[in-house]
Design a protein around this motif. Structure first.
Motif, PDB file in Angstrom:
ATOM      1  N   GLY A 180      14.789   9.643   3.788  1.00 43.38           N
ATOM      2  CA  GLY A 180      14.491  10.873   3.997  1.00 43.38           C
ATOM      3  C   GLY A 180      13.360  11.535   2.846  1.00 43.38           C
ATOM      4  O   GLY A 180      13.063  12.654   2.976  1.00 43.38           O
ATOM      5  N   MET A 181      12.804  10.491   2.111  1.00 46.78           N
ATOM      6  CA  MET A 181      11.954  10.766   1.137  1.00 46.78           C
ATOM      7  C   MET A 181      10.493  11.094   1.856  1.00 46.78           C
ATOM      8  O   MET A 181      10.306  10.413   2.721  1.00 46.78           O
ATOM      9  CB  MET A 181      11.725   9.544   0.143  1.00 46.78           C
ATOM     10  CG  MET A 181      12.774   9.510  -0.686  1.00 46.78           C
ATOM     11  SD  MET A 181      12.467   8.067  -2.015  1.00 46.78           S
ATOM     12  CE  MET A 181      11.007   8.481  -2.674  1.00 46.78           C
ATOM     13  N   LYS A 182       9.767  12.104   1.413  1.00 45.99           N
ATOM     14  CA  LYS A 182       8.621  12.475   1.919  1.00 45.99           C
ATOM     15  C   LYS A 182       7.594  11.179   1.377  1.00 45.99           C
ATOM     16  O   LYS A 182       7.336  10.714   0.245  1.00 45.99           O
ATOM     17  CB  LYS A 182       8.148  13.732   1.454  1.00 45.99           C
ATOM     18  CG  LYS A 182       6.736  14.088   1.963  1.00 45.99           C
ATOM     19  CD  LYS A 182       6.276  15.475   1.630  1.00 45.99           C
ATOM     20  CE  LYS A 182       5.002  15.938   2.199  1.00 45.99           C
ATOM     21  NZ  LYS A 182       4.531  17.165   1.652  1.00 45.99           N
ATOM     22  N   THR A 212       1.835   3.934   5.501  1.00 43.35           N
ATOM     23  CA  THR A 212       2.821   2.977   5.820  1.00 43.35           C
ATOM     24  C   THR A 212       3.578   2.882   4.562  1.00 43.35           C
ATOM     25  O   THR A 212       2.937   1.861   3.848  1.00 43.35           O
ATOM     26  CB  THR A 212       2.399   1.909   6.983  1.00 43.35           C
ATOM     27  OG1 THR A 212       1.882   2.454   7.966  1.00 43.35           O
ATOM     28  CG2 THR A 212       3.785   1.136   6.985  1.00 43.35           C
ATOM     29  N   PRO A 213       5.011   2.922   4.439  1.00 44.16           N
ATOM     30  CA  PRO A 213       5.511   2.387   3.158  1.00 44.16           C
ATOM     31  C   PRO A 213       5.937   0.981   3.330  1.00 44.16           C
ATOM     32  O   PRO A 213       6.361   0.496   4.226  1.00 44.16           O
ATOM     33  CB  PRO A 213       6.662   3.251   3.004  1.00 44.16           C
ATOM     34  CG  PRO A 213       7.057   3.780   4.357  1.00 44.16           C
ATOM     35  CD  PRO A 213       5.608   3.920   5.044  1.00 44.16           C
ATOM     36  N   VAL A 214       5.421   0.078   2.355  1.00 47.82           N
ATOM     37  CA  VAL A 214       5.715  -1.244   2.361  1.00 47.82           C
ATOM     38  C   VAL A 214       6.495  -1.836   0.970  1.00 47.82           C
ATOM     39  O   VAL A 214       6.072  -1.429  -0.186  1.00 47.82           O
ATOM     40  CB  VAL A 214       4.332  -2.217   2.456  1.00 47.82           C
ATOM     41  CG1 VAL A 214       4.751  -3.640   2.245  1.00 47.82           C
ATOM     42  CG2 VAL A 214       3.733  -2.038   3.978  1.00 47.82           C
ATOM     43  N   ARG A 238       4.204   4.732  -3.994  1.00 50.46           N
ATOM     44  CA  ARG A 238       4.813   5.738  -3.330  1.00 50.46           C
ATOM     45  C   ARG A 238       5.215   6.750  -4.553  1.00 50.46           C
ATOM     46  O   ARG A 238       6.098   6.201  -5.245  1.00 50.46           O
ATOM     47  CB  ARG A 238       5.906   5.419  -2.436  1.00 50.46           C
ATOM     48  CG  ARG A 238       6.646   6.545  -1.631  1.00 50.46           C
ATOM     49  CD  ARG A 238       7.487   5.812  -0.525  1.00 50.46           C
ATOM     50  NE  ARG A 238       8.046   6.956  -0.037  1.00 50.46           N
ATOM     51  CZ  ARG A 238       8.990   6.498   1.223  1.00 50.46           C
ATOM     52  NH1 ARG A 238       9.411   5.363   1.615  1.00 50.46           N
ATOM     53  NH2 ARG A 238       9.773   7.656   1.849  1.00 50.46           N
ATOM     54  N   ASP A 239       5.070   7.939  -4.246  1.00 53.27           N
ATOM     55  CA  ASP A 239       5.726   8.881  -5.093  1.00 53.27           C
ATOM     56  C   ASP A 239       7.100   9.120  -5.167  1.00 53.27           C
ATOM     57  O   ASP A 239       7.816   8.710  -3.979  1.00 53.27           O
ATOM     58  CB  ASP A 239       5.257  10.370  -4.713  1.00 53.27           C
ATOM     59  CG  ASP A 239       5.502  11.214  -5.706  1.00 53.27           C
ATOM     60  OD1 ASP A 239       5.515  11.125  -6.738  1.00 53.27           O
ATOM     61  OD2 ASP A 239       5.798  12.268  -5.255  1.00 53.27           O
ATOM     62  N   GLY A 240       7.891   9.160  -6.031  1.00 55.11           N
ATOM     63  CA  GLY A 240       9.242   8.968  -6.116  1.00 55.11           C
ATOM     64  C   GLY A 240       9.901   7.821  -6.374  1.00 55.11           C
ATOM     65  O   GLY A 240      11.090   7.421  -6.628  1.00 55.11           O
ATOM     66  N   SER A 241       9.125   6.684  -6.498  1.00 55.63           N
ATOM     67  CA  SER A 241       9.614   5.284  -6.575  1.00 55.63           C
ATOM     68  C   SER A 241       8.659   4.685  -7.856  1.00 55.63           C
ATOM     69  O   SER A 241       8.025   5.159  -8.493  1.00 55.63           O
ATOM     70  CB  SER A 241       9.084   4.294  -5.541  1.00 55.63           C
ATOM     71  OG  SER A 241       7.744   4.264  -5.362  1.00 55.63           O
ATOM     72  N   GLU A 242       9.469   3.865  -8.420  1.00 53.51           N
ATOM     73  CA  GLU A 242       9.318   3.250  -9.738  1.00 53.51           C
ATOM     74  C   GLU A 242       9.139   1.481  -9.640  1.00 53.51           C
ATOM     75  O   GLU A 242       9.890   1.051  -8.734  1.00 53.51           O
ATOM     76  CB  GLU A 242      10.011   3.515 -10.819  1.00 53.51           C
ATOM     77  CG  GLU A 242      10.067   4.922 -11.069  1.00 53.51           C
ATOM     78  CD  GLU A 242       8.745   5.459 -11.693  1.00 53.51           C
ATOM     79  OE1 GLU A 242       8.064   4.491 -12.449  1.00 53.51           O
ATOM     80  OE2 GLU A 242       8.492   6.798 -11.721  1.00 53.51           O
TER      81      GLU A 242
END
Length: 295
Positions: free
Chosen positions: A281-283, A128-130, A101-105
């Motif tokens: 709230g992250m896209k 779907t974010p997991v 996911r963009d914005g995560s590490e």
């Protein structure tokens, strides 16, 4: 004068060992080829001697590409100079199916060993974010080759995340071949320099929302031309509301497995969880990654 003689013999060694300047493309068994080769050698020695005598110095000649060593790659993520510059240069990145996911590490707590990665499943138009988590004794692998992976660079022990479409099937309904096809495809993590052989599923069990497998296989070490047996354990799950199988794959050489690495690999894979990420709230969009490893 001695320096010129030394330079001449040094130049001959360079030419003989590295073929710095290729001879004409002819049949190497023919008389003309032999003549061309000696002519090329004479020209090169003469040029090198003149250059050294005039203070021009010696031209550095790159080494020839060596044999690719799959076992070395599994240990270190690289191979020893197989293309003259780097074992990773210009190679297609292994396909794990993992989309971050963009914005995560991807992170790992050095004290607890806990690894956390937020990945995206499903269609790119509505992902779907997991959250994928596990506990690893090995450091987080970094670099263009890796998505979510922890490994010991010295031994080759490690674990990595991979994803495959479930295509509407449940974990219990999937044949063993579903997992072996996904893990040992020609573009998979274990197939960077050739698909594994002697693949055999030794165990397969379902426990709640997870399926666990033990698989043995072999990788060819091209430097020794020997088959290197490895043992892997897999934990697989289909997160709620998705149609993708998320797997954590831990492995070591079978020799190390028998000598005690089994516990660390099993503990790591046994700690694996993949659950829906909490809303934020992250896209929700994919992080860009390179298909090819360029160094």
């Amino acid at each position: 004068m001695p320096s010129v003689i030394y330079a001449t013999f040094f130049a001959m060694a360079l030419l003989e060992g590295g073929h710095a300047f290729a001879p004409p493309s002819v049949n190497p068994t023919s008389t003309s080829a032999t003549t061309a080769l000696f002519s090329s050698r004479r020209d090169f020695i003469s040029t090198a001697a003149i250059a050294i005598g005039s203070g021009a110095g010696i031209i550095s000649v790159p080494s020839l590409a060596g044999a690719v060593d799959t076992e070395e790659f599994l240990k270190t993520g690289m191979v020893s100079m197989p293309m003259g510059v780097s074992g990773q240069a210009g190679k297609a990145k292994p396909v794990t199916g993992v989309i971050l996911r963009d914005g995560s590490e991807v992170s790992r707590d050095e004290r607890s060993g806990n690894v956390l990665a937020e990945i995206l499943l499903g269609k790119s138009s509505d992902p779907t974010p997991v959250l994928a988590t596990f506990s690893s004794p090995w450091s987080l692998a970094k670099g263009g080759l890796f998505d979510v992976e922890c490994r010991d660079a010295k031994t080759g022990d490690g674990a990595f995340l991979t994803v495959a479409p479930a295509k509407g099937k449940g974990l219990a309904d999937m044949p063993k071949s579903f997992f072996t096809d996904a893990l040992f495809s020609s573009t998979g993590r274990f197939s960077f320099y050739g698909a594994p052989t002697d693949v055999k599923v030794k165990k397969s069990d379902v426990d709640g929302n997870y399926r666990y497998l033990e698989i043995v296989f072999s990788n060819l070490s091209q430097s020794t031309n020997a088959e290197i047996p490895r043992t892997a354990v897999v934990a697989a799950t289909i997160p709620e509301g998705t149609d993708d199988v998320v797997m954590l794959v831990g492995s070591s050489t079978s020799n190390r497995w028998k000598r005690g690495s089994e516990k660390a690999v099993r503990d790591t894979v046994g700690s694996f969880k993949a659950t829906l990420a909490p809303t934020s709230g992250m896209k929700v969009r994919a992080k860009q990654s390179s298909k090819y490893v360029i160094v």
